[in-house]
Design a protein around this motif. Structure first.
Motif, short mmCIF file in Angstrom:
data_model
loop_
_atom_site.label_atom_id
_atom_site.label_comp_id
_atom_site.label_asym_id
_atom_site.label_seq_id
_atom_site.Cartn_x
_atom_site.Cartn_y
_atom_site.Cartn_z
N TYR A 277 0.85 -1.20 0.00
CA TYR A 277 0.00 0.00 0.00
C TYR A 277 0.88 1.24 0.00
O TYR A 277 1.79 1.36 0.82
N HIS A 278 0.61 2.15 -0.94
CA HIS A 278 1.41 3.37 -1.04
C HIS A 278 0.48 4.58 -1.14
O HIS A 278 -0.40 4.62 -1.99
N GLU A 279 0.71 5.55 -0.26
CA GLU A 279 -0.02 6.80 -0.28
C GLU A 279 0.90 7.89 -0.80
O GLU A 279 2.01 8.06 -0.30
N LEU A 280 0.41 8.64 -1.78
CA LEU A 280 1.18 9.75 -2.35
C LEU A 280 0.64 11.05 -1.76
O LEU A 280 -0.47 11.48 -2.07
N GLU A 281 1.43 11.67 -0.91
CA GLU A 281 1.00 12.87 -0.20
C GLU A 281 0.83 14.04 -1.17
O GLU A 281 1.71 14.32 -1.98
N GLY A 282 -0.33 14.70 -1.09
CA GLY A 282 -0.57 15.88 -1.91
C GLY A 282 -0.83 15.60 -3.38
O GLY A 282 -0.81 16.50 -4.21
N VAL A 283 -1.10 14.33 -3.71
CA VAL A 283 -1.32 13.92 -5.10
C VAL A 283 -2.80 13.68 -5.34
O VAL A 283 -3.52 13.18 -4.48
N GLY A 284 -3.26 14.07 -6.54
CA GLY A 284 -4.64 13.85 -6.94
C GLY A 284 -4.84 12.49 -7.58
O GLY A 284 -4.39 11.47 -7.07
N HIS A 285 -5.47 12.49 -8.76
CA HIS A 285 -5.86 11.25 -9.42
C HIS A 285 -4.85 10.79 -10.47
O HIS A 285 -5.00 9.72 -11.05
N LEU A 286 -3.82 11.60 -10.70
CA LEU A 286 -2.87 11.29 -11.77
C LEU A 286 -1.44 11.21 -11.23
O LEU A 286 -0.56 11.97 -11.62
N GLY A 287 -1.22 10.27 -10.35
CA GLY A 287 0.11 10.10 -9.78
C GLY A 287 1.18 9.82 -10.81
O GLY A 287 2.34 10.19 -10.62
N MET A 288 0.80 9.18 -11.92
CA MET A 288 1.79 8.88 -12.96
C MET A 288 2.30 10.15 -13.63
O MET A 288 3.34 10.13 -14.28
N ILE A 289 1.57 11.26 -13.44
CA ILE A 289 2.03 12.56 -13.91
C ILE A 289 2.64 13.36 -12.76
O ILE A 289 3.74 13.90 -12.87
N GLU A 290 1.93 13.42 -11.65
CA GLU A 290 2.32 14.28 -10.53
C GLU A 290 3.59 13.80 -9.83
O GLU A 290 4.40 14.61 -9.37
N GLN A 291 3.76 12.49 -9.72
CA GLN A 291 4.97 11.93 -9.11
C GLN A 291 5.43 10.73 -9.95
O GLN A 291 5.47 9.60 -9.49
N LYS A 292 5.79 11.05 -11.20
CA LYS A 292 6.10 9.99 -12.17
C LYS A 292 7.21 9.06 -11.70
O LYS A 292 7.06 7.83 -11.71
N GLU A 293 8.34 9.62 -11.27
CA GLU A 293 9.49 8.79 -10.91
C GLU A 293 9.17 7.91 -9.70
O GLU A 293 9.55 6.73 -9.66
N THR A 294 8.48 8.49 -8.72
CA THR A 294 8.11 7.71 -7.54
C THR A 294 7.21 6.54 -7.93
O THR A 294 7.40 5.41 -7.46
N CYS A 295 6.23 6.80 -8.79
CA CYS A 295 5.30 5.75 -9.21
C CYS A 295 6.01 4.67 -10.03
O CYS A 295 5.70 3.48 -9.91
#
Length: 256
Positions: A225-243
């Motif tokens: 389980y991974h929660e992306l802080e401050g991220v909306g519905h498009l984590g692959m854009i907002e935090q691409k490298e992390t995802c």
């Protein structure tokens, strides 16, 4: 032969990445490139999206899963890891209900195993009315930007514009069919929880489409389980490298 259009990169353990609503397989290009050094990454256009025709007048997620199962067999994809974004997660769960242990691992990327509640069903109905009245271009232009939190949209103008261009490749019939299919989908939490293979969830704390409280209820069912802080519905854009790293790590653990 299946009418499913797809692209693939790399060799080895198959990893299927399924796009979401108002998306096409192209959204996964950077992820496929990043993972292709270790895996065979396969990215389909769902029926009625991108270059895959809508072969049924009224899609249900179960019908889509049957089409994907046929395509998986045709492409000789053995024991795939299947990860879906949003609608792609709902399709992944329908595929899991159909194929079970034939899947090695599954992942929900800004998605949920729960069915729509009454409010969400009403929103789906309003979406159908809007689509019929205004069409694809007007709908996707208003639909895509709010998937990223408002205070971050200026930082992702180019990515939002690219996502809108991709979304406009959706068909009107396809968007209407999937809106209804999402509205009418079954609760698959038990199916998800009972699956014995590795299970991933990626959630955004500011996701307006899949609320974080609902995502947290999946913790008891997943292995990762991974929660992306401050991220909306498009984590692959907002935090691409992390995802990318989350997906790479999950796939690595899945194959042991």
């Amino acid at each position: 032969m299946s009418a499913i259009h797809f692209f693939e990169k790399g060799q080895g353990q198959p990893v299927i990445l399924i796009h979401g609503f108002c998306e096409i397989s192209e959204m996964w290009q950077d992820f496929a490139e990043a993972l292709s050094s270790e895996y065979r990454v396969i990215c389909p256009d769902l029926p009625g999206c991108g270059k895959s025709p809508l072969t049924l007048s009224q899609n249900s997620l179960e019908e889509v899963a049957v089409q994907l199962e046929d395509w998986i067999e045709e492409q000789n994809i053995q024991d795939p890891i299947v990860i879906g974004h949003s609608l792609g997660g709902y399709v992944t769960l329908a595929l899991l209900a159909l194929m079970g242990s034939k899947l090695k691992a599954v992942g929900l990327f800004h998605s949920t195993a729960f069915a729509d509640d009454t409010d969400k069903k009403g929103m789906r109905d309003r979406t159908v009315v809007f689509l019929k009245k205004h069409g694809v271009d007007t709908f996707v232009t208003s639909f895509v930007p709010p998937l990223i939190p408002e205070h971050k949209r200026d930082d992702f103008q180019a990515e939002i514009a690219a996502a809108i261009v991709q979304a406009k490749q959706s068909t009107l019939d396809g968007l209407i069919a999937y809106t209804k299919a999402m509205r009418d989908r079954e609760d698959r939490f038990e199916v998800f929880q009972n699956f014995s293979g590795p299970k991933l969830m990626i959630a955004g704390t500011l996701d307006s489409a899949v609320k974080i409280d609902a995502s947290r209820k999946h913790k008891v069912a997943v292995t990762d389980y991974h929660e992306l802080e401050g991220v909306g519905h498009l984590g692959m854009i907002e935090q691409k490298e992390t995802c990318m790293e989350i997906l790479r790590g999950f796939c690595g653990k899945a194959i042991g």
